[in-house]
Motif scaffolding. Structure first.
Motif, PDB file in Angstrom:
ATOM      1  N   UNK A 180       0.813  -1.216   0.000  1.00  0.00           N
ATOM      2  CA  UNK A 180       0.000   0.000   0.000  1.00  0.00           C
ATOM      3  C   UNK A 180       0.846   1.265   0.000  1.00  0.00           C
ATOM      4  N   UNK A 181       1.923   1.267   0.781  1.00  0.00           N
ATOM      5  CA  UNK A 181       2.686   2.505   0.961  1.00  0.00           C
ATOM      6  C   UNK A 181       4.192   2.343   0.745  1.00  0.00           C
ATOM      7  N   UNK A 182       4.616   1.198   0.253  1.00  0.00           N
ATOM      8  CA  UNK A 182       6.047   0.902   0.010  1.00  0.00           C
ATOM      9  C   UNK A 182       6.911   1.142   1.247  1.00  0.00           C
ATOM     10  N   UNK A 183       6.352   0.872   2.415  1.00  0.00           N
ATOM     11  CA  UNK A 183       7.127   0.960   3.654  1.00  0.00           C
ATOM     12  C   UNK A 183       7.920  -0.333   3.808  1.00  0.00           C
ATOM     13  N   UNK A 359     -11.224  -5.036  -3.575  1.00  0.00           N
ATOM     14  CA  UNK A 359     -11.676  -3.721  -3.119  1.00  0.00           C
ATOM     15  C   UNK A 359     -11.372  -2.636  -4.156  1.00  0.00           C
ATOM     16  N   UNK A 360     -10.195  -2.712  -4.767  1.00  0.00           N
ATOM     17  CA  UNK A 360      -9.808  -1.708  -5.756  1.00  0.00           C
ATOM     18  C   UNK A 360     -10.731  -1.695  -6.969  1.00  0.00           C
ATOM     19  N   UNK A 361     -11.332  -2.846  -7.264  1.00  0.00           N
ATOM     20  CA  UNK A 361     -12.217  -2.906  -8.427  1.00  0.00           C
ATOM     21  C   UNK A 361     -13.473  -2.072  -8.231  1.00  0.00           C
ATOM     22  N   UNK A 362     -13.832  -1.819  -6.978  1.00  0.00           N
ATOM     23  CA  UNK A 362     -15.016  -1.009  -6.666  1.00  0.00           C
ATOM     24  C   UNK A 362     -14.614   0.369  -6.149  1.00  0.00           C
ATOM     25  N   UNK A 363     -13.578   0.423  -5.356  1.00  0.00           N
ATOM     26  CA  UNK A 363     -13.070   1.686  -4.807  1.00  0.00           C
ATOM     27  C   UNK A 363     -11.636   1.880  -5.300  1.00  0.00           C
ATOM     28  N   UNK A 364     -11.450   2.342  -6.528  1.00  0.00           N
ATOM     29  CA  UNK A 364     -10.106   2.458  -7.117  1.00  0.00           C
ATOM     30  C   UNK A 364      -9.150   3.265  -6.247  1.00  0.00           C
ATOM     31  N   UNK A 365      -7.960   2.689  -6.031  1.00  0.00           N
ATOM     32  CA  UNK A 365      -6.927   3.372  -5.273  1.00  0.00           C
ATOM     33  C   UNK A 365      -7.089   3.300  -3.772  1.00  0.00           C
ATOM     34  N   UNK A 366      -8.162   2.675  -3.304  1.00  0.00           N
ATOM     35  CA  UNK A 366      -8.442   2.615  -1.860  1.00  0.00           C
ATOM     36  C   UNK A 366      -8.191   1.222  -1.288  1.00  0.00           C
ATOM     37  N   UNK A 370      -6.910   0.264   2.503  1.00  0.00           N
ATOM     38  CA  UNK A 370      -7.928  -0.229   3.437  1.00  0.00           C
ATOM     39  C   UNK A 370      -7.554  -1.590   4.016  1.00  0.00           C
ATOM     40  N   UNK A 371      -7.106  -2.508   3.175  1.00  0.00           N
ATOM     41  CA  UNK A 371      -6.722  -3.831   3.665  1.00  0.00           C
ATOM     42  C   UNK A 371      -5.491  -3.743   4.549  1.00  0.00           C
ATOM     43  N   UNK A 372      -4.574  -2.849   4.225  1.00  0.00           N
ATOM     44  CA  UNK A 372      -3.388  -2.684   5.075  1.00  0.00           C
ATOM     45  C   UNK A 372      -3.782  -2.227   6.477  1.00  0.00           C
ATOM     46  N   UNK A 373      -4.678  -1.230   6.540  1.00  0.00           N
ATOM     47  CA  UNK A 373      -5.135  -0.735   7.847  1.00  0.00           C
ATOM     48  C   UNK A 373      -5.911  -1.821   8.588  1.00  0.00           C
ATOM     49  N   UNK A 374      -6.773  -2.534   7.859  1.00  0.00           N
ATOM     50  CA  UNK A 374      -7.552  -3.607   8.461  1.00  0.00           C
ATOM     51  C   UNK A 374      -6.632  -4.666   9.057  1.00  0.00           C
ATOM     52  N   UNK A 375      -5.610  -5.058   8.312  1.00  0.00           N
ATOM     53  CA  UNK A 375      -4.713  -6.098   8.801  1.00  0.00           C
ATOM     54  C   UNK A 375      -3.870  -5.625   9.977  1.00  0.00           C
TER      55      UNK A 375
END
Length: 513
Positions: A180-183, A359-366, A370-375
């Motif tokens: 998600x953020x290349x961290x 998720x990206x297929x419905x909310x592009x770029x999100x 979102x999955x990173x935060x969820x995990x």
């Protein structure tokens, strides 16, 4: 090392363990007359009106503690893995093992509550398989064997929860964050250690408070957003359900050859996710303040529903409805692609990326963020729960093996070993961030499998007290009473906490907090 771990895992997770999980669930469902259906209303009522005290957490907090261990990467990456290597039919077998496993969860959690004890160092309730194995048979001819059996389970649980299993959670979290953020993974490892250290050093009360606050919101939020994606793709649902059932029973032309893998991966990832029979639920169940062990047994049975029938189903439908899946032969990404939904890129790796793409297929770029935060929430609370279970079993080992030590030495040893365990789980979490996903999952599967073998075999031997408790609970309910447990009239020995249990004193204690 990878080859050795895989060889060990293949022995532990042979077909026999899959059959054992399913057969035990069927057996306990029949023995309890499908309490997972009959007592759904009671499960919810106990959640809303459960007791608590200075020594024990409420039923809801105990459920949250349990869910914090159940709801983790298995609900996201685990579902994706099951579909990738077992086909869409694996989702059906996850449902099956959850429905049947709810009865298994009731039995083990009721036993955990029945044979709990009060920790002499903290005053909090402790319990779990190690406790009920050693206490239930304390006055029988086999007391020595089951005492050793309890030691073995405790040692395995310290190893599994403290070393083998945390890395699966942090690995998936680090992978999602990196995508998600290349961290870099090492930075995720450092951050994870800091956050985990702040919680695990606070004891059961802090763990329960954190879990009760975080788990309901994170699970509900994830389910709602996943369902939004599914609703948007609602036109696909009839075909998806048909594909799931065709694949589950070998009736799909492309996936019929992997019906065995569908069952194996569905059960394997189902148990990893909902933990029914693994022996983890009884630890949280024992920490609760209730007037009857069956009450918390019902609550923990409901936890299996929340984990698999709600959270895992949301993930499965999201992946399948958006076409964010790819099915491989041979249980490996190196195998032939048997089927795919058409959404994934060629470079997509089995795991969180499947869900992120959905998720990206419905909310592009999100989706990735979102999955990173969820995990982050799912995985860190799971590691916290692992620590609680590892510490509980360390207390068991220390309390029994050091019974002849002088008090000062025993206290010092307890503190030193607790600190050592805290360091071990923090190291395991950090290592999981930088380890390969394959090795992390294999290590986690070994830990889950070892605990499941020991616990399921054990509760099949030690099942009668749980059924006596259920019968007593239902008898008192029919009389219009709020059930209160007394083991002596039921012929149950070893439940020493309940022999001196006084509801009036408990009510006074509850009123003070």
């Amino acid at each position: 090392m990878s080859g050795v771990l895989s060889a060990i895992n293949s022995v532990i997770w042979s077909d026999w363990l899959v059959y054992l999980c399913l057969a035990t669930g069927v057996y306990f469902s029949v023995r309890t007359r499908f309490l997972q259906v009959r007592h759904v209303k009671g499960m919810i009522e106990q959640l809303l009106h459960g007791e608590k005290s200075a020594s024990g957490v409420s039923s809801f907090q105990a459920l949250a503690m349990s869910l914090s261990g159940r709801v983790g990467t298995g609900n996201v990456a685990g579902v994706a893995t099951a579909i990738a290597f077992g086909g869409p039919g694996a989702l059906f077998w996850m449902w099956a093992v959850a429905f049947l496993g709810a009865s298994t969860s009731f039995v083990e959690s009721t036993l955990g509550q029945m044979y709990k004890t009060r920790d002499p160092l903290t005053g909090e309730y402790r319990g779990g398989p190690a406790y009920y194995f050693s206490r239930a048979f304390a006055h029988t001819k086999g007391a020595g064997f089951f005492k050793v059996y309890g030691y073995v389970f405790a040692a395995v649980t310290v190893l599994a929860c403290g070393v083998l299993m945390p890395g699966v959670q942090t690995n998936s979290m680090a992978t999602a964050i990196s995508g998600a953020w290349t961290i870099p993974s090492w930075a995720v490892a450092v951050g994870s250690v800091i956050l985990l250290a702040l919680v695990v050093m606070g004891g059961v009360k802090r763990i329960a408070s954190v879990a009760a606050f975080v788990v309901p919101f994170m699970a509900a939020g994830y389910i709602i957003l996943a369902l939004i994606v599914v609703v948007i793709n609602a036109a696909q649902l009839p075909e998806i359900l048909s594909l799931v059932f065709r694949s589950a029973f070998g009736m799909d032309s492309a996936l019929g050859a992997i019906i065995g893998l569908a069952v194996m991966w569905g059960v394997k990832r189902g148990v990893y996710s909902n933990e029914a029979g693994q022996g983890t639920g009884p630890h949280a169940a024992a920490a609760a303040e209730v007037s009857h062990p069956a009450k918390q047994g019902l609550v923990q049975a409901f936890a299996v529903y929340i984990d698999t029938l709600f959270v895992c189903s949301a993930t499965g439908f999201l992946i399948l409805s958006t076409g964010a899946y790819r099915v491989f032969s041979g249980g490996s990404e190196d195998g032939e692609v048997l089927a795919e939904g058409g959404l994934l890129s060629a470079s997509a790796v089995v795991g969180p990326q499947y869900v992120q793409a959905g998720f990206d297929s419905v909310f592009p770029g999100v989706g990735a963020a979102f999955i990173a935060i969820t995990l982050v929430f799912f995985c860190l609370t799971t590691v916290i729960a692992y620590y609680y279970m590892a510490e509980t079993n360390l207390r068991f080992l220390l309390g029994n093996s050091s019974s002849r030590m002088i008090p000062g030495l025993r206290t010092s040893l307890g503190r030193a070993t607790t600190i050592a365990l805290q360091v071990a789980i923090l190291v395991a979490a950090a290592y999981g961030c930088v380890n390969t996903a394959a090795d992390a999952w294999v290590m986690g599967d070994i830990g889950v499998g070892l605990m499941a073998w020991l616990n399921i075999v054990g509760i099949l031997v030690l099942q009668k007290p749980a059924f006596k408790a259920l019968k007593d609970f239902e008898r008192q309910q029919k009389l219009g009473l709020d059930p209160v447990f007394d083991p002596r009239p039921l012929g149950i020995t070893g439940a020493t906490f309940w022999e001196s249990y006084k509801p009036a004193e408990r009510e006074k204690e509850s009123a003070r907090i």
